[in-house]
Design an enzyme around this catalytic site. Sequence first.
Site, PDB file in Angstrom:
ATOM      1  N   ASP A   1      44.491  44.915  39.360  1.00  0.00           N
ATOM      2  CA  ASP A   1      43.054  45.014  39.092  1.00  0.00           C
ATOM      3  C   ASP A   1      42.772  45.738  37.776  1.00  0.00           C
ATOM      4  O   ASP A   1      41.923  45.308  36.985  1.00  0.00           O
ATOM      5  CB  ASP A   1      42.376  45.746  40.259  1.00  0.00           C
ATOM      6  CG  ASP A   1      40.996  45.190  40.571  1.00  0.00           C
ATOM      7  OD1 ASP A   1      40.719  44.049  40.149  1.00  0.00           O
ATOM      8  OD2 ASP A   1      40.207  45.877  41.232  1.00  0.00           O
TER       9      ASP A   1
ATOM     10  N   ASP B   1      37.998  43.064  47.031  1.00  0.00           N
ATOM     11  CA  ASP B   1      37.741  44.501  47.118  1.00  0.00           C
ATOM     12  C   ASP B   1      37.300  44.904  48.519  1.00  0.00           C
ATOM     13  O   ASP B   1      37.173  46.100  48.806  1.00  0.00           O
ATOM     14  CB  ASP B   1      36.671  44.907  46.109  1.00  0.00           C
ATOM     15  CG  ASP B   1      37.106  44.623  44.674  1.00  0.00           C
ATOM     16  OD1 ASP B   1      38.306  44.745  44.394  1.00  0.00           O
ATOM     17  OD2 ASP B   1      36.243  44.267  43.854  1.00  0.00           O
TER      18      ASP B   1
END
Length: 371
Positions: A222, A268
């Site tokens: 990420d 997420d």
Amino acid sequence: MADGVNEAIGKIVENLTENASNSTEKVPATPEGMAVAYGSLVVMALFPIFFGSVRSVQHHKEQKKSGEKPDTMTQKDAALFPLIASAALFGLYIFFQIFSKEYINLLLTGYFFFLGVLALCHLISPVISSLVPAAIPNIPFHLHFKQGGPEGEADLINYRFTSHDVVCLVFCSVVGAWYLLKKHWIANNLFGMAFAINGVELLHLNNVVTGCILLCGLFVYDIFWVFGTNVMVTVAKSFEAPIKLVFPQDLLERGLSASNFAMLGLGDIVIPGIFIALLLRFDESLKRKSNTYFNVTFAAYFLGLMATIFVMHVFKHAQPALLYLVPACLGAPFALALLKGDIKALFQYEDHPSDKNESETEVKTEAKKDK
């Protein structure tokens, strides 16, 4: 005179064009609008994790009763997952650079239409069944399609359903048609929530070590793709599919036709969510009549999400949410385990023990009986 008329008409056309362009511009987000949008995203992120975790415990119990051993993610799978995800992400980025995104999104829309309808059906089927009037009978059906002859047969389709499931499918198909035709943000969120809850419920991490490898790998993934390149942000903005939750920041000004969206990727939610669900199953295995590890990590996830939104608001730049969520979701249960003396039990816990572990457990049990 003709020149004057032409000039006047030109000014009118120019004003109409200017007004039309202004009407299509995004309404700037107000502090109130941002508060509503981000608050709604936080609630929509917490909801799938909580209910998906509860459903994962029920699913785990059903598997134990039936003796079924599902496919679970191995440590090798967890280590390779960030690399596979990176290849897929970069592949999409290249596709969007080479081909028209309208055609790509048209293909993806059809694909996610079917997936979304099935995910929503799985989620709300019990609710629809309870709402169907008792006067309507619940007729069972069995769709069985086999391949082969007397020498050997193989099931291609073996699916059992009821008339209530058909009602549920019709309802979910209406939502799917709404998404297919309008791409409305509410329809997007209904599909996104269904994907997230089903993901947390059905994607099982077998043990904490596998969860640590997966979360740490995606932590690096990420950060690299958000801070190191523009790939993640470009794909997120170009990808028209219910793989993210969105909420308009101009809802107060424009109502349901709002268009200035804040967004949160399903990754997420689902990735930390499957780890938090594992901790709830660990709590159940301890039989302490409290879900301490789940509650503490769930609260840590909330704080990590709030930190993400705060930093994003202050620096006015997209943030890799896992940068804040991974330390929160790993740090909280490990610190608690150290305080309570459960660190060994936490790392030894497995949802589905291997044959070797089962035999070791049986040997220990027999030894205790002999004593």
